[in-house]
Design an enzyme around this catalytic site. Structure first.
Site, mmCIF file in Angstrom:
data_model
loop_
_atom_site.group_PDB
_atom_site.id
_atom_site.type_symbol
_atom_site.label_atom_id
_atom_site.label_comp_id
_atom_site.label_asym_id
_atom_site.label_seq_id
_atom_site.Cartn_x
_atom_site.Cartn_y
_atom_site.Cartn_z
ATOM 1 N N CYS A 80 0.837 -1.199 0.101
ATOM 2 C CA CYS A 80 -0.137 0.038 0.053
ATOM 3 C C CYS A 80 0.869 1.291 0.120
ATOM 4 O O CYS A 80 0.586 2.213 -0.644
ATOM 5 C CB CYS A 80 -0.892 0.022 1.200
ATOM 6 S SG CYS A 80 -0.407 0.016 2.786
ATOM 7 N N ARG A 86 15.730 1.795 0.825
ATOM 8 C CA ARG A 86 15.477 0.707 0.178
ATOM 9 C C ARG A 86 15.227 -0.628 1.072
ATOM 10 O O ARG A 86 15.687 -1.586 1.066
ATOM 11 C CB ARG A 86 16.982 0.194 -0.722
ATOM 12 C CG ARG A 86 16.877 -0.738 -1.687
ATOM 13 C CD ARG A 86 18.225 -1.468 -2.109
ATOM 14 N NE ARG A 86 19.143 -0.243 -2.783
ATOM 15 C CZ ARG A 86 20.355 -0.337 -2.557
ATOM 16 N NH1 ARG A 86 20.881 -1.406 -1.785
ATOM 17 N NH2 ARG A 86 20.968 0.607 -3.196
ATOM 18 N N VAL A 109 22.311 3.067 2.954
ATOM 19 C CA VAL A 109 23.380 3.482 3.696
ATOM 20 C C VAL A 109 24.567 3.141 2.931
ATOM 21 O O VAL A 109 25.670 3.899 2.852
ATOM 22 C CB VAL A 109 23.424 2.959 5.142
ATOM 23 C CG1 VAL A 109 24.766 3.545 5.710
ATOM 24 C CG2 VAL A 109 22.149 3.692 5.838
ATOM 25 N N PHE A 137 8.005 10.295 2.361
ATOM 26 C CA PHE A 137 7.067 9.222 2.839
ATOM 27 C C PHE A 137 7.394 8.896 4.238
ATOM 28 O O PHE A 137 6.849 8.037 4.954
ATOM 29 C CB PHE A 137 6.963 8.187 1.991
ATOM 30 C CG PHE A 137 7.982 7.052 1.624
ATOM 31 C CD1 PHE A 137 8.397 6.067 2.898
ATOM 32 C CD2 PHE A 137 9.051 7.210 0.662
ATOM 33 C CE1 PHE A 137 9.409 5.282 2.660
ATOM 34 C CE2 PHE A 137 9.845 6.288 0.331
ATOM 35 C CZ PHE A 137 10.166 5.347 1.427
#
Length: 331
Positions: free
Chosen positions: A158, A193, A217, A282
């Site tokens: 979602c 990621r 990182v 986000f």
């Protein structure tokens, strides 16, 4: 000089404004399901959220989920689990409860591989966040249905789905191109990621034709369908260590900058933003400083409300998948 900057400054677009384009559709579908054979005795679609941590971001997400559910006609229940070692047992109970239509977990719980396991404990038929391995595999391979007859639609995680819908709302997707190629010619950089958001988002965007630089990182990877979109799905290339020089070089070439670093002290360097780029955050924390507005053409400071809309949209799809033999409605 300053007046020119003010004249050509970009726009800040709030998630609350974007979510309005979906709330009416979802509310109407919720009412339709509540009054149909898919919902015995007019029962509202019922979502259960499990909270087994003291993360303020998770608490905030739970509060917004509850508020949105109530506004849109869903039933929602937050189940707090004080001892996270018993969370699996509680999830299985909800799996076996016919009254429960959807289940979600507010992560992190253990913050390690055990969280990956918990995602697979939720029943495929109730996984509103789309974190089950089957949904992930379909997403990475661009498979949109669960069955050969193409009657049961697969679920997309979602939060990545919410960001895709935000990009569509902002007209970053080119509707004149064929579906599946509508980000062709665009370049994006994603500062995250994680297996929940960053990696699947990079795959989704690359599958739609975008060149995506995926940053964590340790290193930077390039997700792409190749020159001229010669591949049917994305391929991944390792570009090497995440150095300030390489990050800046790729950033200044990116039309889209997406951040999701879960710490308050991380700020994306404004000088790395290409003039007029679209910037989306986000993370629960503000990954951009206020001067992002002097560089970004479009800036979306948070995505939470759109994510919750996609979560509820996913739940309605799961209900329809369950009863697709008795209903012809679609979300």
């Amino acid at each position: 000089m300053s007046s020119n900057k003010a004249l050509f400054a970009g726009r800040t677009i709030l998630a609350s404004s974007i979510s309005k384009s979906y709330t009416q559709e979802i509310s109407q579908k919720c009412q339709t399901i509540s009054s149909s054979i898919m919902s015995p005795k007019g029962k509202k679609p019922f979502l259960v959220g499990f909270l087994a941590n003291d993360d303020p971001a998770a608490e905030s997400y739970a509060n917004w989920t509850k508020k949105t559910c109530e506004e849109m006609g869903f039933e929602y229940q937050l189940r707090r689990v004080q001892n996270k070692d018993f969370l699996e047992e509680k999830i299985i109970e909800a799996n076996n409860d016919d009254a429960v239509d959807g289940i979600m977990i507010y992560f992190p719980v253990f913050g390690d591989a055990q969280d990956q396991y918990l995602k697979q404990v939720i029943s495929l038929e109730k996984d509103v966040e789309g974190l089950n391995h089957t949904y992930y595999q379909n997403m990475y391979h661009n498979i949109r249905y669960l069955d050969e007859q193409k009657t049961k639609k697969s679920i997309v995680p979602c939060t990545p789905l919410a960001i895709i819908k935000i990009l569509e709302y902002l007209k970053i997707y080119n509707p004149l191109l064929p579906v599946g190629n509508r980000l062709y010619g665009k370049k994006a950089i994603i500062i995250n990621r994680s297996e929940i958001v960053g990696r699947p988002l990079a795959a989704l965007m690359a599958n739609d034709g975008c060149v995506v630089y995926s940053v964590d990182v340790h290193n930077i990877q390039k997700f792409t369908r190749g020159e001229g979109l010669k591949f049917s799905k994305h391929h991944v290339e390792d570009l090497g260590s995440n150095t300030p020089e390489l990050l800046k070089q790729l950033s200044l070439d990116a039309d889209i900058v997406i951040t999701g670093v879960p710490t308050d002290n991380y700020k994306y360097p404004t000088e790395n933003i290409k003039e007029g780029a679209t910037c989306i955050n986000f993370s629960f924390h503000k990954n951009f400083t206020e001067d992002v507005k002097s560089k970004a053409g479009l800036y979306v400071p948070s995505t939470g409300k759109v994510t919750i809309c996609m979560l509820l949209r996913n739940m309605l799809r799961l209900i329809e998948n369950k009863y697709q033999n008795t209903s012809s409605t679609n979300v």
